[in-house]
Design an enzyme around this catalytic site. Structure first.
Site, PDB file in Angstrom:
ATOM      1  N   GLU A 285      -1.567   6.136  -8.740  1.00 34.91           N
ATOM      2  CA  GLU A 285      -2.435   6.814  -7.818  1.00 34.91           C
ATOM      3  C   GLU A 285      -1.969   8.265  -8.493  1.00 34.91           C
ATOM      4  OE1 GLU A 285      -2.041   7.605  -3.428  1.00 34.91           O
ATOM      5  OE2 GLU A 285      -2.897   9.226  -3.930  1.00 34.91           O
TER       6      GLU A 285
ATOM      7  N   HIS B  81      -7.397   9.307   4.232  1.00 34.69           N
ATOM      8  CA  HIS B  81      -7.463   8.874   5.382  1.00 34.69           C
ATOM      9  C   HIS B  81      -7.553   9.114   6.143  1.00 34.69           C
ATOM     10  CE1 HIS B  81      -3.996   8.006   1.638  1.00 34.69           C
ATOM     11  NE2 HIS B  81      -4.793   6.987   1.963  1.00 34.69           N
ATOM     12  N   GLY B  82      -8.433   7.708   7.438  1.00 36.01           N
ATOM     13  CA  GLY B  82      -8.501   8.321   9.036  1.00 36.01           C
ATOM     14  C   GLY B  82      -9.674   8.319   9.233  1.00 36.01           C
TER      15      GLY B  82
ATOM     16  N   ASP C 282       0.815  -1.493   0.091  1.00 35.55           N
ATOM     17  CA  ASP C 282       0.400   0.139  -0.210  1.00 35.55           C
ATOM     18  C   ASP C 282       0.209   1.219  -0.018  1.00 35.55           C
ATOM     19  OD1 ASP C 282      -2.329   1.438  -0.193  1.00 35.55           O
ATOM     20  OD2 ASP C 282      -2.626   1.388   2.205  1.00 35.55           O
TER      21      ASP C 282
ATOM     22  N   GLY D  70      -9.278   5.547   1.481  1.00 33.70           N
ATOM     23  CA  GLY D  70     -10.027   6.403   2.957  1.00 33.70           C
ATOM     24  C   GLY D  70     -11.366   5.542   2.831  1.00 33.70           C
TER      25      GLY D  70
ATOM     26  N   ASN E  45     -10.092   0.331  -0.138  1.00 33.11           N
ATOM     27  CA  ASN E  45      -9.660   0.683   1.354  1.00 33.11           C
ATOM     28  C   ASN E  45     -10.231   0.859   2.719  1.00 33.11           C
ATOM     29  OD1 ASN E  45      -7.700  -0.426  -1.009  1.00 33.11           O
ATOM     30  ND2 ASN E  45      -6.469   1.505  -0.472  1.00 33.11           N
TER      31      ASN E  45
HETATM   32 ZN    ZN Z   1      -4.470   5.054   0.757  1.00 30.12          ZN
END
Ligand code: ZN
Length: 284
Positions: free
Chosen positions: A134, A180-181, A82, A209, A230
């Site tokens: 990405e 993310h998070g 990742d 995310g 993800n």
């Molecule tokens: Zn990621």
């Protein structure tokens, strides 16, 4: 069965409009929870391993755990790096036995991102390993990656299409408004970007995310061409909440199995729910 590249399930996912979940490995219990959930739901699954998690678990342990899981599960499992940060780390993972890698060149200018990603694709495809690239900047914090909200930038669809045409990555991560998070509010996903890019490239779109994104938005994104989602934060939250609960009720507990076992069950339930939401259950 042995570990498989992500291309092993990409076509079926596209044809039947479902997404395959990437769930990140943090330790043995995460590996077991994700594997059991996928096996019980008869779903393909992707083990995501960040560079930070790899340092924590050790590269050899990571590959050995993933191989053991793949061989006993009866479902296709990809072991995927990742947010790989360099050609060197990608090659290290491929040599160690990873079946899939992400090269994240999103912080480079477009031309440089294309050039570096192409090198990774060439090396990985030569040995049957799938590649995720990405474009755009996904906000939030994940291990070594930290992007301020103001610096997060959505992917430009024309650039994303060109990126895919020139690199031919197997999976394409584009920044579409997720982060993310944990989210403070509800994420605003640009379905227009997903739609436009998905219409013009052969690779499935990857949604990073995925934790905390409302179910309806997940379903809609899959209809528009997202083929991989993800999830890590929600599993970490479930794991830690369960451990806190047990230790609060039994402050004298000293056997790690007594809190890690239930934590593993809690992770498994989250993963099973995501697999059903993504529609990848009963595909094996
Ligand atoms: Zn990621």
């Amino acid at each position: 069965m042995p570990l498989v590249p992500m291309t092993a399930f990409a076509e079926d996912a596209k044809k039947h409009k479902y997404a395959v979940g990437q769930f990140n490995l943090n330790n043995l219990e995460f590996t077991q929870a994700i594997t059991e959930a996928a096996a019980e739901e008869k779903s393909p699954v992707i083990f995501g391993v960040s560079e930070g998690a790899m340092r924590y678990m050790g590269l050899e342990y990571t590959v050995a755990m993933a191989k053991a899981a793949a061989e006993t599960s009866g479902v296709p499992i990809a072991l995927h790096l990742d947010h790989g940060s360099s050609f060197e780390v990608v090659m290290k993972c491929i040599r160690a036995g990873f079946s899939s890698v992400m090269f994240d060149g999103s912080h480079y200018p477009l031309e440089e991102n294309i050039r570096l990603t192409k090198q990774v694709v060439e090396a990985a495809h030569a040995v049957g390993v799938s590649v995720e690239g990405e474009l755009g900047t996904i906000g939030g914090v994940e291990d070594d990656l930290s992007v301020d909200e103001k610096d997060a930038a959505l992917a430009n669809p024309a650039d994303a299409i060109r990126f895919w045409e020139e690199t031919k990555v197997d999976y394409m991560a584009i920044a579409v408004g997720t982060a993310h998070g944990m989210y403070k509010g509800e994420p605003k996903i640009s379905f227009e970007i997903i739609d436009e890019v998905a219409r013009n490239i052969a690779a499935p779109i990857v949604l990073h995310g995925g934790s905390g994104v409302p179910d309806e938005a997940i379903k809609k994104s899959i209809q528009f061409g997202v083929g991989k989602i993800n999830v890590n934060t929600e599993n970490q939250v479930a794991c830690t909440a369960k451990i806190r609960e047990i230790l609060a009720a039994k402050p004298n507990e000293i056997d790690p199995r007594k809190y890690l076992g239930p934590a593993r069950e809690a992770i498994k339930e989250v993963v099973k729910g995501k697999i059903r939401l993504f529609g990848s259950n009963n595909r094996i």
